[in-house]
Design a protein around this motif. Structure first.
Motif, short mmCIF file in Angstrom:
data_model
loop_
_atom_site.label_atom_id
_atom_site.label_comp_id
_atom_site.label_asym_id
_atom_site.label_seq_id
_atom_site.Cartn_x
_atom_site.Cartn_y
_atom_site.Cartn_z
N SER A 25 0.83 -1.20 0.00
CA SER A 25 0.00 0.00 0.00
C SER A 25 0.88 1.26 0.00
CB SER A 25 -0.91 -0.03 1.23
OG SER A 25 -1.68 1.13 1.28
N LEU A 26 1.93 1.26 0.81
CA LEU A 26 2.83 2.42 0.85
C LEU A 26 3.53 2.61 -0.50
CD1 LEU A 26 4.55 2.09 4.35
CD2 LEU A 26 3.15 4.00 3.54
N ILE A 27 3.96 1.50 -1.10
CA ILE A 27 4.68 1.61 -2.38
C ILE A 27 3.72 2.05 -3.48
CG2 ILE A 27 6.02 0.34 -4.12
CD1 ILE A 27 7.26 -1.22 -1.73
N THR A 28 2.48 1.58 -3.42
CA THR A 28 1.48 2.03 -4.39
C THR A 28 1.29 3.54 -4.27
OG1 THR A 28 0.35 -0.09 -4.31
CG2 THR A 28 -0.92 1.76 -5.15
N ARG A 29 1.26 4.05 -3.05
CA ARG A 29 1.10 5.49 -2.86
C ARG A 29 2.29 6.24 -3.45
NH1 ARG A 29 -0.12 8.12 2.94
NH2 ARG A 29 1.89 7.19 3.41
N GLY A 30 3.50 5.70 -3.24
CA GLY A 30 4.69 6.34 -3.80
C GLY A 30 4.65 6.34 -5.33
N LEU A 31 4.21 5.23 -5.89
CA LEU A 31 4.19 5.07 -7.35
C LEU A 31 3.35 6.14 -8.06
CD1 LEU A 31 3.62 1.60 -8.90
CD2 LEU A 31 2.03 3.37 -9.47
N ARG A 32 2.32 6.65 -7.37
CA ARG A 32 1.45 7.65 -8.01
C ARG A 32 2.21 8.91 -8.44
NH1 ARG A 32 -2.72 4.34 -8.95
NH2 ARG A 32 -3.69 3.58 -7.06
N THR A 33 3.29 9.22 -7.74
CA THR A 33 4.02 10.46 -8.05
C THR A 33 5.42 10.18 -8.62
OG1 THR A 33 4.81 10.53 -5.76
CG2 THR A 33 2.83 11.81 -6.26
N LEU A 34 5.66 8.94 -9.01
CA LEU A 34 7.00 8.55 -9.47
C LEU A 34 7.57 9.46 -10.57
CD1 LEU A 34 9.34 6.45 -9.38
CD2 LEU A 34 8.00 5.03 -10.92
N PRO A 35 6.83 9.69 -11.68
CA PRO A 35 7.44 10.52 -12.74
C PRO A 35 7.66 11.96 -12.32
CG PRO A 35 5.16 9.95 -13.29
CD PRO A 35 5.50 9.17 -12.06
#
Ligand SMILES: Cc1ncc(COP(=O)(O)O)c(C=O)c1O
Length: 399
Positions: free
Chosen positions: A252-262
């Motif tokens: 869940s934490l990594i999914t949240r991080g992935l949203r702003t990756l670019p």
């Protein structure tokens, strides 16, 4: 072929958009399935699920919906058919080695690969009879020369995360294919936003999700992406039974991080490039290892494989290791610590690898990770501490 600009634009849509999934009451954010097991209405349904525990949610060491959501998302971003998440990047790397190679097999690995990966390979070769050859990954001919009849895997990391050396991925993967050898690459540095190894010919892509995907230095995770067939092998041979599965909270934490990756990567890239250029202008810096710099020795290759660079790079200096450690300690905004990929700038100093200090004039190497602070403030910080360094020739006299 590098990722096209339209692919990069689409990446923003991919990290943001999900099709409607009615299984979770319309929750816009994937719920955390904090459950070790999943129960069934009838024994018949349970028996059916047990026929393929890697496809159904039966037990969270196998499949947890929160983790599966992240796996699907990363497979999509890398252009792979399937993905498996692990408790750490090393968990993912170990799972690839354990699933695809065994006693009597031979692995060719780039000599500047991440340290613990090399240590694991040496350990496997000492204790389990795996054959391992470390080669200069910048030299495609070295891969060809290292091939033996029992070579099973080329282990790649491009760029490497210490000295930032690249492998010619189309050439190396073509060579591997003609010899029936699999290729696995650690793509943690570039992420699929800046490099798409599957499109360049690689069979498997691994990440330390601890880094940019997570993005906030608050969790540890890993992933392997590839074909359904290879991921099936990894699933049955090493994922399920070695037990290094990712926890749902972590997913869940990594999914949240992935949203702003670019968004974050663009910022890291712009700041790091500015700081790398600044360091390259210092007379006591011998070389800056950053694929975005004009003087980078593999610039043409970098331009053909990467569409960007992120925030991690290193430089080699004429100062002693001791002096560069003092310089690092004198920095205000850079924290001294391992890892990278979060919001905060980091620094570590150590001895330059022998191949970068052949004549003894470049003893120290510094790795910088540029966070999302103001780059001008970081440059001022670098210079403030630099001003306290003596001329390298004076260091020897005073020490
Ligand atoms: C390039 C690279 N690959 C793999 C790893 C291992 O990842 P983890 O620490 O998540 O196990 C790291 C960790 O620093 C890394 O830098």
């Amino acid at each position: 072929m590098p990722t096209s600009e339209s692919d990069k634009r689409h990446f923003y849509t991919q990290v943001s958009h999900d099709s409607v999934d009615t299984r979770h009451h319309g929750a816009i954010s994937m719920p955390v399935y904090q459950s070790s097991l999943f129960a069934f209405e009838t024994h018949e349904k349970f028996d059916e699920a047990m026929k393929d525990v890697l496809a159904a949610s039966v037990y969270s060491r196998g499949n947890n919906p929160t983790v599966m959501y992240l796996e699907d998302k990363i497979a999509q971003l890398e252009g792979g058919e399937a993905a498996r998440c692990f408790a750490s990047g090393m968990g993912a790397i170990a799972a690839v080695l354990f699933a695809l190679t065994g006693t009597g097999d031979h692995i060719v690995c780039v000599d500047q690969a991440y340290g613990p990966t090399r240590e694991l390979l040496v350990d496997l070769s000492n204790r389990f009879g795996l054959e391992v050859t470390f080669i200069d990954g910048t030299d495609t001919d070295a891969f060809a020369a290292a091939i033996r009849p029992n070579t099973k895997l080329f282990y790649l990391e491009s760029p490497t995360s210490g000295m930032f050396e690249m492998q010619d991925l189309p050439a190396v993967t073509k060579l591997a294919k003609t010899h029936g050898i699999l290729t696995a690459i650690d793509n943690s540095w570039a992420t699929p936003y800046f490099q798409k190894p599957i499109a360049l010919g690689c069979d498997l892509v691994m990440h330390s999700l601890t880094k940019y995907f997570s993005g906030h230095s608050d969790t540890v995770g890993g992933v392997v992406v590839g074909s359904r067939e290879l991921l099936g092998l990894i699933g049955s041979r090493s994922y399920l039974n070695l037990g290094a599965a990712m926890a749902p909270q972590t997913a869940s934490l990594i999914t949240r991080g992935l949203r702003t990756l670019p968004l974050r990567l663009e910022r890291h890239q712009a700041s790091a490039l500015k700081i790398a250029q600044h360091l390259a202008s210092k007379p006591d810096v011998v070389r800056v290892n950053h694929p975005g710099l004009e003087q980078y020795p593999q610039k043409e290759l970098a331009d053909s494989q990467l569409t960007g660079y992120g925030g991690l790079f290193s430089f080699v200096t004429r100062h002693s290791v001791e002096k560069m450690k003092e310089w690092a300690t004198g920095l205000q905004y850079f924290r001294i610590g391992v890892s990278w990929g979060g919001y905060e700038s980091l620094v570590t100093a150590g001895a330059a690898p022998a191949k970068f200090n052949a004549d003894g004039s470049a003893p120290s190497s510094v790795r910088l990770y540029i966070g999302i602070e103001d780059p001008e403030e970081l440059i001022a910080d670098i210079d403030r501490s630099w001003a306290r360094l003596k001329e390298p020739s004076q260091e020897a006299i005073s020490s």
